[in-house]
Enzyme design. Sequence first.
Site, PDB file in Angstrom:
ATOM      1  N   THR A 203     -28.788  15.678 -86.394  1.00 28.93           N
ATOM      2  CA  THR A 203     -29.468  16.741 -86.500  1.00 28.93           C
ATOM      3  C   THR A 203     -29.406  17.762 -85.085  1.00 28.93           C
ATOM      4  O   THR A 203     -28.884  18.970 -85.143  1.00 28.93           O
ATOM      5  CB  THR A 203     -30.939  16.859 -86.805  1.00 28.93           C
TER       6      THR A 203
ATOM      7  N   PHE B 209     -24.989  -5.032 -69.964  1.00 22.06           N
ATOM      8  CA  PHE B 209     -26.010  -4.115 -70.767  1.00 22.06           C
ATOM      9  C   PHE B 209     -25.407  -2.830 -71.243  1.00 22.06           C
ATOM     10  O   PHE B 209     -24.809  -2.316 -70.388  1.00 22.06           O
ATOM     11  CB  PHE B 209     -27.135  -3.928 -69.669  1.00 22.06           C
TER      12      PHE B 209
ATOM     13  N   ASP C 275     -18.141   2.402 -69.758  1.00 22.03           N
ATOM     14  CA  ASP C 275     -19.754   2.522 -69.768  1.00 22.03           C
ATOM     15  C   ASP C 275     -20.101   3.010 -68.322  1.00 22.03           C
ATOM     16  O   ASP C 275     -20.332   1.904 -67.525  1.00 22.03           O
ATOM     17  CB  ASP C 275     -20.467   1.224 -70.183  1.00 22.03           C
TER      18      ASP C 275
ATOM     19  N   LYS D 177     -28.214   8.606 -67.737  1.00 21.23           N
ATOM     20  CA  LYS D 177     -29.184   8.458 -66.395  1.00 21.23           C
ATOM     21  C   LYS D 177     -28.982   9.733 -65.484  1.00 21.23           C
ATOM     22  O   LYS D 177     -29.665  10.810 -65.796  1.00 21.23           O
ATOM     23  CB  LYS D 177     -28.614   7.139 -65.644  1.00 21.23           C
TER      24      LYS D 177
END
Lengths: 461, 461
Positions: free
Chosen positions: A343, A181, A287, A318
């Site tokens: 931005t 994931f 990750d 997280k």
Amino acid sequence: MSGVLDISVATAVPGPASKQASEQLNTIFDSRAVHFVVDYDKSEGNYIVDVDGNRYLDVYSQIASIPVGYNNPALIKAAQSPEIISALVNRPAIGNFPSNQWHDILKNGLLAAAPPGLDKIFTAQSGSEANELAYKAAFMLYRRKQRGEGVDWSAEEISSCLNNAKPGSPDLAILSFANSFHGRGFGSLSTTRSKAVHKLDIPSFNWPQAPFPALKYPLEKHEAENAAEEKRCLAKVEELITSWHCPVAGLIVEPIQSEGGDNHASAAFFQGLRDITAKHGVMMIADEVQTGFGATGKFWGHQHWNLNSPPDMVTFSKKAQTAGYFFGNAQLVPDKAYRQFNTWIGDPARVIMSKAVVQEILSKDLAGQCARVGEVLYKEFEKLATKYPNHVKNLRGKGMGTYIAFDTQDAAGLVKSMKQLGINIGTCGTQTVRLRPMLIFTEAHIAPLMSALDQALAASA
Amino acid sequence: MSGVLDISVATAVPGPASKQASEQLNTIFDSRAVHFVVDYDKSEGNYIVDVDGNRYLDVYSQIASIPVGYNNPALIKAAQSPEIISALVNRPAIGNFPSNQWHDILKNGLLAAAPPGLDKIFTAQSGSEANELAYKAAFMLYRRKQRGEGVDWSAEEISSCLNNAKPGSPDLAILSFANSFHGRGFGSLSTTRSKAVHKLDIPSFNWPQAPFPALKYPLEKHEAENAAEEKRCLAKVEELITSWHCPVAGLIVEPIQSEGGDNHASAAFFQGLRDITAKHGVMMIADEVQTGFGATGKFWGHQHWNLNSPPDMVTFSKKAQTAGYFFGNAQLVPDKAYRQFNTWIGDPARVIMSKAVVQEILSKDLAGQCARVGEVLYKEFEKLATKYPNHVKNLRGKGMGTYIAFDTQDAAGLVKSMKQLGINIGTCGTQTVRLRPMLIFTEAHIAPLMSALDQALAASA
């Protein structure tokens, strides 16, 4: 203070007040996934309190994202600081108009926890965004090398990319693993392989998926088999990299596949990935959205790998309470300004919170605490697995702090029973119960957790 | 208080302190796009102060994202409220464990400003993410209709999507316009068409790009030509929808193409888009990331279109200080929970700030103020265009509040001169200077702005 409070559940879960609040919310905001509605003012430390007044020991921690406890005093102080009020009120376009405090906020916060060898940062707002920014960095570097250092963009590249066509929009891929994931954006979702509910109906890139080792437990009884399985997967990774229909610019891997079922692999496997990616010029992205920030007993999950050279990029979110990625290679800074840009480039208010989190973890050695507490906790789970061999299977997470999980026939049912017993706990994969306590979970919280598990399993056994 | 302060620039821009701070930052964070480093504590209202002590009238406003002024007292109050401190410290996984305040924060904040006909919301963290979530909603709805209401997913769909293959990962497209900007994620970037620097080297989806009307100015002198141009573009949109290699599930359009050069089109054009999308079952997404929240003289830019039925989705970010999308059709809520989902689903701390912004805009009618001030300002620009016909071309934004822009030969040079004269102003497209003052810009700020423009243009004329 021991930080131990009574757990008490006096209603069905969710209770009537939760149900009513959830129904009201559903008129404007999809609330079908709500477990219960929370009174955060009454929640404290490891304990979450719902609007029916039920108090749970929380070992799910907002999908593994609360680092140091509800209403942590150090975080409250940070949330009241003049610098965060300014960041909230005067939200900057950081790339153009950073504040005079931005350097120090990064330096004394996130960078104080930077993985060894990675001394630069790009900030973001979610794990999904962090991963996509890392992919973009990998793609830009791949083409930069292909183009040749200092070679400018061609007119054809410039015009074709606006039309989403080659050569400006090249066919390049990120390799990920089955059951991984990595997020829900269109790029990150193309690397996510865990569940159909995440992916169905959404167009995706034709990127390669390698098998992730399916280890057998207990590990000590399946050493040869597991080594062969990892070897098979490594061979498949190299085969995909060298044979895919387009160049593979990056490989992304979780130190522990979290949403996909708490799947572990050995340090040797990750060392193998580092070797293969280095050999083929593929950027290796760790990750650490879920594994980062201490729960595995080390600050970063990939520190368990004992690599000779670090991953090229490490993404986080997280427990960091913000997001982004670390990197060390100066070439991962694109050849021109404004290529890796947006931005806001993250949220300084959240980065200020992350500074407080980092300082709390480092000053109290909470990663070390997770290692220590996790060892005791794992032993308790071994006992549980012995007592309920048909209900606690494939116990994993030994030596990985509090990052403990097991398979069971009816994970959803067990988690439901546990809530009724005052433990908020989560699932992952298809049959796994995963522990994701906060970093302030101590030895004192083990007894109530194990007692509830014993009770729930006894009832279903 | 008039809110008018002296502007003063005593150093080159950037000044020595800005340069030094920027170089220090660059050791850990790419600072090549930094204009100057800011002392936000000294900034106030429409004025931004840099670390060299220079004070500028800011009509760029953090790339059009500061809504109601630096250190706005109402926002400071919100940033100190108990509810925001709790949201900062106890960041929830909103989809699973929303707070007991979440409904009211949305209802009294963002939803108080919801576009007519759109009474549901999904929250996000950036304009890019908001657009991608809207694309996902469009794709899921398209396939839901195709599959048939109540028909469950097939085993083949479920297994194929994990492999990024059809039928689970279908070929579906979002149509966007040439020169548009919709963000930098892999999906949103596939619809962005403004500049190569955004897109080069990044893989993209093969999605269609329609021409956006290239109107001639002044509008009143080119009515027939412009109507024909808009008709041509509408025909091309319909042709792309009916002939593309895969179904077009959504169309995204900015009320004013902002990054792409402040390109406007008439209400009739957007009405035509509404008709074509409704006819072909294509979700119409209004990207109000830059135009939303009052600067055009209405709260939402698409309110200038006078549509018979609203766009299907309206995305927002920037001045909202958070992000997300509004929608009205209950079918845009996916058929199952957890399909449109992520850990945080936005940031309640930022949504609380947005509530303060909305209340400030509505209670002070700042959209109405922008309409009123914009009318005066536009007249001043007409005078400027008459005085410098070779340097102020294609003036646009009449009747669109303070959303005024013009073309000039050396936009970058003019903006540089303006900084030296104490005006922080921005460019867009390839030759455009765009005005993006905050919503608190008043008649009193017009004189210093126009005086500096006159001075800068006189010097270059």
